[in-house]
Design a protein around this motif. Structure first.
Motif, mmCIF file in Angstrom:
data_model
loop_
_atom_site.group_PDB
_atom_site.id
_atom_site.type_symbol
_atom_site.label_atom_id
_atom_site.label_comp_id
_atom_site.label_asym_id
_atom_site.label_seq_id
_atom_site.Cartn_x
_atom_site.Cartn_y
_atom_site.Cartn_z
ATOM 1 N N ALA A 1 0.833 -1.209 0.000
ATOM 2 C CA ALA A 1 0.000 0.000 0.000
ATOM 3 C C ALA A 1 0.865 1.256 0.000
ATOM 4 N N LEU A 2 1.910 1.282 0.840
ATOM 5 C CA LEU A 2 2.804 2.443 0.908
ATOM 6 C C LEU A 2 3.517 2.670 -0.425
ATOM 7 N N SER A 3 3.965 1.590 -1.041
ATOM 8 C CA SER A 3 4.634 1.695 -2.348
ATOM 9 C C SER A 3 3.689 2.270 -3.393
ATOM 10 N N SER A 4 2.430 1.863 -3.336
ATOM 11 C CA SER A 4 1.438 2.340 -4.303
ATOM 12 C C SER A 4 1.181 3.835 -4.138
ATOM 13 N N VAL A 5 1.050 4.275 -2.893
ATOM 14 C CA VAL A 5 0.788 5.695 -2.637
ATOM 15 C C VAL A 5 1.975 6.555 -3.064
ATOM 16 N N LEU A 6 3.179 6.174 -2.612
ATOM 17 C CA LEU A 6 4.369 6.956 -2.952
ATOM 18 C C LEU A 6 4.666 6.909 -4.453
ATOM 19 N N GLY A 7 4.483 5.735 -5.063
ATOM 20 C CA GLY A 7 4.729 5.600 -6.495
ATOM 21 C C GLY A 7 3.758 6.421 -7.323
ATOM 22 N N LEU A 8 2.495 6.409 -6.927
ATOM 23 C CA LEU A 8 1.499 7.214 -7.642
ATOM 24 C C LEU A 8 1.792 8.701 -7.477
ATOM 25 N N PHE A 9 2.202 9.099 -6.289
ATOM 26 C CA PHE A 9 2.577 10.496 -6.046
ATOM 27 C C PHE A 9 3.719 10.922 -6.959
ATOM 28 N N LEU A 10 4.740 10.089 -7.067
ATOM 29 C CA LEU A 10 5.888 10.409 -7.927
ATOM 30 C C LEU A 10 5.484 10.433 -9.396
ATOM 31 N N GLY A 11 4.660 9.452 -9.803
ATOM 32 C CA GLY A 11 4.231 9.397 -11.195
ATOM 33 C C GLY A 11 3.403 10.600 -11.591
ATOM 34 N N TYR A 12 2.475 10.994 -10.717
ATOM 35 C CA TYR A 12 1.603 12.139 -10.997
ATOM 36 C C TYR A 12 2.386 13.455 -10.945
ATOM 37 N N THR A 13 3.245 13.600 -9.963
ATOM 38 C CA THR A 13 3.967 14.860 -9.761
ATOM 39 C C THR A 13 4.982 15.126 -10.867
ATOM 40 N N ASN B 1 5.148 13.452 -13.816
ATOM 41 C CA ASN B 1 4.637 13.049 -15.128
ATOM 42 C C ASN B 1 5.450 11.897 -15.725
ATOM 43 N N ILE B 2 5.661 10.866 -14.917
ATOM 44 C CA ILE B 2 6.344 9.660 -15.362
ATOM 45 C C ILE B 2 5.407 8.470 -15.166
ATOM 46 N N ALA B 3 5.799 7.316 -15.706
ATOM 47 C CA ALA B 3 4.941 6.130 -15.637
ATOM 48 C C ALA B 3 4.669 5.747 -14.181
ATOM 49 N N ALA B 4 3.405 5.817 -13.787
ATOM 50 C CA ALA B 4 3.041 5.562 -12.389
ATOM 51 C C ALA B 4 3.318 4.113 -11.994
ATOM 52 N N GLY B 5 3.031 3.165 -12.903
ATOM 53 C CA GLY B 5 3.264 1.751 -12.593
ATOM 54 C C GLY B 5 4.724 1.467 -12.293
ATOM 55 N N SER B 6 5.609 2.010 -13.129
ATOM 56 C CA SER B 6 7.045 1.818 -12.913
ATOM 57 C C SER B 6 7.500 2.511 -11.640
ATOM 58 N N SER B 7 6.911 3.659 -11.346
ATOM 59 C CA SER B 7 7.262 4.381 -10.108
ATOM 60 C C SER B 7 6.875 3.567 -8.876
#
Length: 275
Positions: free
Chosen positions: A231-243, A245-251
């Motif tokens: 869950a933590l990886s998903s939240v932080l990864g989505l934050f990085l991807g959205y902020t 503008n990179i691939a959220a899944g890879s993040s």
């Protein structure tokens, strides 16, 4: 940056869908991953996650929902792998390699026949920001079923994972619980396809569970820790991807890998810093 992310969560429905879906997938993938690594079936997770590709392609061609074909082909792959392993002198990794590569090749051909290169990209690498309401509710429903199955059959899965010979001696149907786990694994792989794609599904199955393994001394603790890391990886990864503008899944996957690396260096079982 953080304020922009929270502002986006309040304003954009697609980001809300993405966050909820990513967190749920992170939790359920991490928990199923615990059983996968305890049974030394990490390659099986990789094989099934790629074996769903021809099912998805065939669903596009026939006008069906991708979930139907993906589940059928994922289960078919697990049956074929288990059959080859149990009815020949070949080792499990050989059966996995043959099945995995064959299904992946078939999937690429079927995607080509479907003339859908954009869909192929999203299938392979995921597109969590494009999750629709229907996909979100399906993910929640499937994840609830998977977690319910884990709760109901926890004791049986525990015994058959740690000591299958003992489980057989007390009358447990080890084969049934193996296929039950394969069904759960397939369901998780299909749902995770939307967030990280078939290429990176195995990372969400294995990395949070491996991180939890470095800390936990019981399966229950391991399951809870793996779900939390996912869950933590998903939240932080989505934050990085959205902020950025990179691939959220890879993040999401790289975030999980970073947490594992820190745990590998700092956890009591490893403690490389002290060494």
């Amino acid at each position: 940056m953080l304020l922009n992310f929270f502002d986006g969560l309040l304003r954009y429905h697609f980001l809300q869908n993405a966050l909820l879906t990513a967190v749920v997938i992170g939790i359920v993938a991490g928990m199923i991953g615990c059983f996968i690594i305890l049974r030394s079936l990490s390659l099986m997770g990789d094989a099934i996650s790629h074996a769903v590709l021809p099912g998805v392609a065939l669903s596009f061609i026939l006008g069906l929902h991708f979930f139907v074909g993906a589940v059928v082909f994922g289960l078919l792959a697990s049956v074929i792998i288990t059959f080859i392993k149990e009815n020949s002198t070949l080792k499990g990794d050989t059966a996995i390699g043959i099945t995995f590569s064959s299904f992946l090749a078939l999937g690429v051909i079927l995607i080509g026949l479907a003339n859908s290169s954009t869909d192929l990209f999203h299938i392979l690498f995921g597109n969590i920001l494009a999750v629709q309401d229907s996909d979100k509710w399906m993910t929640l429903f499937i994840s609830a079923l998977v977690l319910l199955a884990v709760i109901i059959f926890f004791k049986e899965l525990l015994i058959s994972s740690f000591d299958p010979i003992f489980a057989q001696s007390i009358g447990l149907n080890v084969t049934f619980y193996h296929y039950l786990l394969m069904i759960l694994l397939t369901l998780v792989a299909v749902t995770a396809m939307q967030s990280v794609g078939t290429i990176l599904i195995v990372a969400m199955l294995i990395t949070p569970a491996a991180t939890a393994y470095l800390y936990a001394n019981s399966l229950k603790v391991m399951l809870l820790l793996a779900g939390a890391v996912g869950a933590l990886s998903s939240v932080l990864g989505l934050f990085l991807g959205y902020t950025f503008n990179i691939a959220a899944g890879s993040s999401i996957v790289l975030t999980a890998a970073s947490i594992f690396l820190l745990s590998f260096l700092l956890s009591p079982k490893q403690n490389w810093i002290k060494k």
